[in-house]
Structures are given as structure tokens and as C-alpha cells.
Design a protein around this motif. Structure first.
Motif, mmCIF file in Angstrom:
data_model
loop_
_atom_site.group_PDB
_atom_site.id
_atom_site.type_symbol
_atom_site.label_atom_id
_atom_site.label_comp_id
_atom_site.label_asym_id
_atom_site.label_seq_id
_atom_site.Cartn_x
_atom_site.Cartn_y
_atom_site.Cartn_z
ATOM 1 N N PRO A 47 0.625 -1.069 0.010
ATOM 2 C CA PRO A 47 -0.231 -0.022 -0.044
ATOM 3 C C PRO A 47 0.870 1.441 0.005
ATOM 4 N N ALA A 48 1.848 1.301 0.360
ATOM 5 C CA ALA A 48 2.811 2.679 0.703
ATOM 6 C C ALA A 48 3.428 2.905 -0.628
ATOM 7 N N GLN A 49 3.435 2.123 -1.646
ATOM 8 C CA GLN A 49 3.939 2.312 -3.109
ATOM 9 C C GLN A 49 2.908 2.340 -4.027
ATOM 10 N N ALA A 50 1.769 1.773 -3.751
ATOM 11 C CA ALA A 50 0.847 1.922 -4.949
ATOM 12 C C ALA A 50 0.471 3.355 -5.398
ATOM 13 N N GLN A 188 11.066 8.569 1.850
ATOM 14 C CA GLN A 188 11.057 7.275 1.105
ATOM 15 C C GLN A 188 11.930 6.356 2.121
ATOM 16 N N LEU A 189 12.575 6.636 3.059
ATOM 17 C CA LEU A 189 12.944 5.400 3.882
ATOM 18 C C LEU A 189 11.756 4.786 4.778
ATOM 19 N N ALA A 190 11.058 5.829 5.094
ATOM 20 C CA ALA A 190 9.720 5.481 5.930
ATOM 21 C C ALA A 190 8.744 4.462 5.008
ATOM 22 N N GLN A 191 8.555 4.852 3.865
ATOM 23 C CA GLN A 191 7.985 3.960 3.070
ATOM 24 C C GLN A 191 8.271 2.628 2.619
ATOM 25 N N ALA A 192 9.707 2.469 2.435
ATOM 26 C CA ALA A 192 10.527 1.335 2.548
ATOM 27 C C ALA A 192 10.206 0.286 3.587
ATOM 28 N N LEU A 193 10.531 1.068 4.961
ATOM 29 C CA LEU A 193 10.156 0.198 6.150
ATOM 30 C C LEU A 193 8.823 -0.078 6.400
ATOM 31 N N ASP A 194 8.042 0.736 6.024
ATOM 32 C CA ASP A 194 6.449 0.400 5.952
ATOM 33 C C ASP A 194 5.983 -0.970 5.013
ATOM 34 N N TYR A 195 6.690 -0.812 3.849
ATOM 35 C CA TYR A 195 6.549 -1.959 3.040
ATOM 36 C C TYR A 195 7.099 -3.232 3.649
ATOM 37 N N HIS A 197 7.211 -4.052 6.690
ATOM 38 C CA HIS A 197 6.615 -4.196 8.001
ATOM 39 C C HIS A 197 5.298 -4.793 7.554
ATOM 40 N N GLU A 198 4.632 -4.135 6.671
ATOM 41 C CA GLU A 198 3.076 -4.378 6.391
ATOM 42 C C GLU A 198 2.915 -4.836 4.988
ATOM 43 N N GLY A 199 3.830 -4.602 4.062
ATOM 44 C CA GLY A 199 3.534 -5.226 2.598
ATOM 45 C C GLY A 199 3.896 -6.503 2.270
ATOM 46 N N CYS A 200 4.850 -7.122 3.074
ATOM 47 C CA CYS A 200 5.524 -8.431 2.792
ATOM 48 C C CYS A 200 4.807 -9.653 3.730
ATOM 49 N N ASP A 201 4.664 -10.418 3.169
ATOM 50 C CA ASP A 201 4.039 -11.573 4.005
ATOM 51 C C ASP A 201 5.043 -13.180 3.790
ATOM 52 N N PRO A 202 5.935 -13.416 4.994
ATOM 53 C CA PRO A 202 5.778 -12.776 6.313
ATOM 54 C C PRO A 202 6.313 -11.460 6.447
ATOM 55 N N GLN A 203 6.083 -10.877 7.306
ATOM 56 C CA GLN A 203 6.540 -9.484 7.573
ATOM 57 C C GLN A 203 8.114 -9.355 7.942
ATOM 58 N N VAL A 204 8.962 -8.351 7.673
ATOM 59 C CA VAL A 204 10.111 -8.547 7.678
ATOM 60 C C VAL A 204 10.631 -7.238 8.640
ATOM 61 N N GLY A 263 16.110 -8.727 24.790
ATOM 62 C CA GLY A 263 16.537 -9.435 23.641
ATOM 63 C C GLY A 263 15.448 -9.833 22.527
ATOM 64 N N ILE A 264 14.551 -8.846 22.595
ATOM 65 C CA ILE A 264 13.257 -9.123 21.523
ATOM 66 C C ILE A 264 13.482 -8.094 20.527
ATOM 67 N N VAL A 265 13.702 -8.535 19.386
ATOM 68 C CA VAL A 265 13.703 -7.721 18.088
ATOM 69 C C VAL A 265 12.447 -7.622 17.278
ATOM 70 N N SER A 266 11.927 -6.417 17.227
ATOM 71 C CA SER A 266 10.436 -6.344 16.643
ATOM 72 C C SER A 266 10.499 -5.091 15.667
ATOM 73 N N LYS A 267 9.218 -5.036 14.894
ATOM 74 C CA LYS A 267 9.089 -3.951 14.085
ATOM 75 C C LYS A 267 9.261 -2.630 14.727
ATOM 76 N N LYS A 268 9.027 -2.596 16.193
ATOM 77 C CA LYS A 268 9.185 -1.223 16.767
ATOM 78 C C LYS A 268 10.725 -1.019 17.106
ATOM 79 N N SER A 269 11.625 -1.919 17.011
ATOM 80 C CA SER A 269 12.997 -1.812 16.720
ATOM 81 C C SER A 269 13.547 -1.175 15.651
ATOM 82 N N ASP A 270 12.870 -1.391 14.468
ATOM 83 C CA ASP A 270 13.200 -0.594 13.422
ATOM 84 C C ASP A 270 12.615 0.930 13.532
ATOM 85 N N VAL A 271 11.541 0.908 14.096
ATOM 86 C CA VAL A 271 10.990 2.395 14.314
ATOM 87 C C VAL A 271 11.888 3.103 15.057
#
Length: 377
Positions: A47-50, A188-195, A197-204, A263-271
Motif C-alpha cells: 500500500p505504501a507504494q501503490a 522514502q525510507l519510511a515507505q521502504a520500512l512500511d513495505y 513491516h506491512e507489505g510483505c508476507d511474512p513481515q520483515v 533481547g526481543i527484536v520487533s518492528k518497533k526496533s526498526d521504528v
């Protein structure tokens, strides 16, 4: 029989109308024939790049998509780099060497050779598997790979000519990166990270967001790179770094303190890491001062506690006042939310994209105009 013959023209007319209506609907809404639309950017990019492409050939190019990464033989790898000539080396790290390669069509590429090691080869296989699935305008594109050797893996990437964001911000000697470009890079970087986190299955989860891992192409647009620390899934429990049994994921100054504790890595670590990078763009200062062993977030703690009154104190003096004060204040406020101590209170990258689009609209528009040949920025 006579009735059937009389009815045939009406049936034919009805079929023609139905076919015409379907073709119109297909062209208008881009409904994939037979359900096959594997190369649609809207599906792959998330959705971030459509977006709607312009120009008469844009739809055809969009359907075609970028070439599928090809598998190189080892002999080809040697040929592309002059037999891995030392003169072709453009970068070197503990786990890999990067060569400037010339492809058969004479275009340039960056060839990353992982050093011989069973552990590094496992990491190479994981990175390759992930990169083969990623397609995004602001993620460096994988052109090919070589897995001929048991312990030496090769990744071939598109050539990105303007170096890293870290070099552009901190190398010195050149003009300061303009404010509008800084905000466009953040967006642009925020769009890439949103992709991811939310545009990949499974999320990255990227795991190592930093200015050195943001490359700048010929138009000075951002390309996120280096997925060697990436993790797949909503979150990944790892051995806490303080135990001494695991390497810290991430880089000094950018690492999420919550990860260091839990010791937990999550999407919020990227944030969190993105928030540090956003502060880096605003201030022009490095995320970690090695000489003083001081983190930028610690240096800016008073400003982050009082963004309403002190945000503009943080703006890079090298800009000489050439920045949008409203955008600067909004950027510092957003960064403060991203680097907050409680991960659950940090915004998602989708929210970050939305806030930047709203609060830095002027700078984003200026850079977009430059892409259309209307600006020199």
C-alpha cells in the motif's frame, strides 16, 4: 428453426455488448486476465507504494516489472570483476568485500562477496532468500547471485552512484544536504520500512537501520540496503545481548534500548532506529560519537523532552537557516515519538509515513518537482 435464426442476431449483439463492457472494465480497473498478475507493482510493493504511473508506456512497464534476479556462474563472477582484482574493490567489511562490477551490457553493478565461512554462508543463504522476495522502489535491487561455492556467496546489486547517506551527511568538505532533500529521504525510507513491516508476507524486520545502510542513487533518492540482520515474522526472540552469548543486532547509537534489555527484536526496533536516523537528518550530527562514546539521543534528551519549546535548537547549523521551521519542529516531535522508551507507544511505520506526508508535504513536493525537471534540488 426459423425462430432460432431470428434470435441469433440478438444473441450476437448481447455477446458483443458483454465483451465490450468486460474490456472496458479490464482497462479501467486493471482486472488480471485469468487471475495471473504476479508482476503487478501494486501487489508486490504494498500500500505504501501503490501509485498511478504516467505516460503511454507506463502501464506496460508496470506490468513487466524489474527483471528477475539471475543466477551467475563463478566464472562469470570473476569475469565481471577482472578476476576479483584488488583495483575493483570499493568497500570492505568483516564479513564481505564489495567490488565494482561491469555487467555484459556494460552497465555497472555492486558485487558483494561473502568471506569464506560456514556461519557467513548460512547468513548469505538467509539474506538471498529474503532479497529474492523484495521489490520496492526504495530498496536496493538484487540483480543476481552466485551460490556455486560451498562457503562463498555472491550477491549482485544495482549500482547506486552517490554513496551512502552517512557519507553525504558526515564526510565534510561539500555543501550541506538541502533540507527538502533530507525530508524526502526520510519519507522514502519510511515507505521502504512500511513495505517491509506491512507489505510483505511474512513481515520483515530490517534490524540494522542506519544512515550507512541508506544509499543515494543518481537522483539522490534513498535505497535501503544490507539485509544481513533482517528477521522474518512479527517479532523474533533472541538471546539477550547482555548474556554474552549473542552478538548485538544493530549498530551503536541506533540500537533499541528495549532490545538491549529484553533481547526481543520487533518492528518497533526498526521504528526506534528510524527515529535516530530522522534526528541525524535534522541535526547533521552522527548517531554515535565514538570519541566521547555518546549517543545522539542522549545528547538531545533535553530537546526531546521539550519539543514544543526547543525543537529548533536541534536543527543543523550547516543549513544556514535554509529550512522550514514548521517541518523541523514536526520532524523532531516525530523522532521523539519513535525513540520513546516504551515500544508499544511508538508509532508504526505506516503512521510515520502518514505524518511525514502531512507535515513535510512542502519539501516532498519540492523534490517531486525536481524529479519532473522543475527544480535544481
Amino acid at each position: 428453426m426459423r425462430l432460432l435464426l431470428l434470435a441469433l442476431p440478438a444473441v450476437a449483439l448481447a455477446i458483443s455488448v458483454a465483451v465490450f463492457a468486460y474490456v472496458r472494465m479490464f482497462r479501467r480497473y486493471r482486472i488480471p486476465l485469468c487471475g495471473l498478475c504476479r508482476d503487478s507493482d501494486d501487489l508486490e510493493l504494498g500500500p505504501a507504494q501503490a501509485r498511478v504511473a504516467d505516460g503511454p508506456d507506463a502501464d506496460a512497464e508496470k506490468e513487466k516489472g524489474p527483471p528477475v534476479p539471475r543466477r551467475f556462474e563463478w566464472a562469470e563472477v570473476e569475469s565481471l570483476t577482472g578476476k576479483l582484482a584488488p583495483a575493483a574493490v570499493v568497500g570492505e567489511g568483516g564479513s564481505s568485500i564489495v567490488y565494482l562490477a561491469r555487467l555484459p551490457d556494460s552497465s555497472l553493478a555492486a558485487l558483494k562477496l561473502h568471506r569464506p565461512s560456514e556461519r557467513l554462508h548460512r547468513a548469505f543463504r538467509q539474506e538471498l532468500e529474503l532479497l529474492l522476495r523484495l521489490r520496492h522502489l526504495h530498496i536496493v535491487r538484487l540483480l543476481g547471485y552466485c551460490d556455486d561455492r560451498e562457503e562463498e556467496g555472491v550477491l549482485v546489486f544495482e549500482y547506486v552512484p552517490n554513496g551512502s547517506l552517512h557519507e553525504k551527511l558526515h564526510a565534510g568538505g561539500g555543501e550541506a544536504l538541502p533540507w527538502a532533500r533530507r525530508m524526502a529521504i526520510a519519507y522514502q525510507l519510511a515507505q521502504a520500512l512500511d513495505y517491509l513491516h506491512e507489505g510483505c508476507d511474512p513481515q520483515v524486520v530490517h534490524g540494522d537501520v542506519k544512515s550507512a545502510n541508506v544509499l543515494l542513487d543518481g537522483g539522490m533518492d534513498a535505497k535501503l540496503c544490507d539485509f544481513g540482520s533482517a528477521r522474518v515474522g512479527f517479532s523474533a526472540a533472541v538471546v539477550p545481548p547482555r548474556s554474552g552469548r549473542a552478538m548485538v543486532v544493530g549498530s551503536p547509537g541506533y540500537v533499541d534500548p528495549h532490545y538491549l534489555r529484553s533481547g526481543i527484536v520487533s518492528k518497533k526496533s526498526d521504528v526506534y532506529s528510524f527515529g535516530v536516523l530522522l534526528l541525524e537528518l535534522v541535526t547533521g550530527a552522527e548517531a554515535f560519537d565514538a570519541e566521547r562514546e555518546r549517543r545522539l539521543t542522549a545528547e538531545l534528551a533535553p530537546v526531546l523532552r521539550d519539543t514544543e519549546g526547543r525543537a529548533l535548537e536541534a536543527v543543523d547549523a550547516g543549513l544556514g537557516g535554509a529550512y522550514d521551521a514548521g517541518e523541523a519542529k514536526a520532524a523532531v516531535e516525530l523522532a521523539a515519538k519513535c525513540v520513546g522508551d516504551n515500544p508499544t507507544l511508538r508509532p508504526s511505520m505506516a503512521e510515520v509515513v502518514r505524518m511525514l506526508r502531512e507535515k513535510a508535504a512542502s519539501s516532498i513536493a519540492v523534490v517531486a518537482a525536481r524529479c519532473d525537471g522543475k527544480s535544481d534540488l
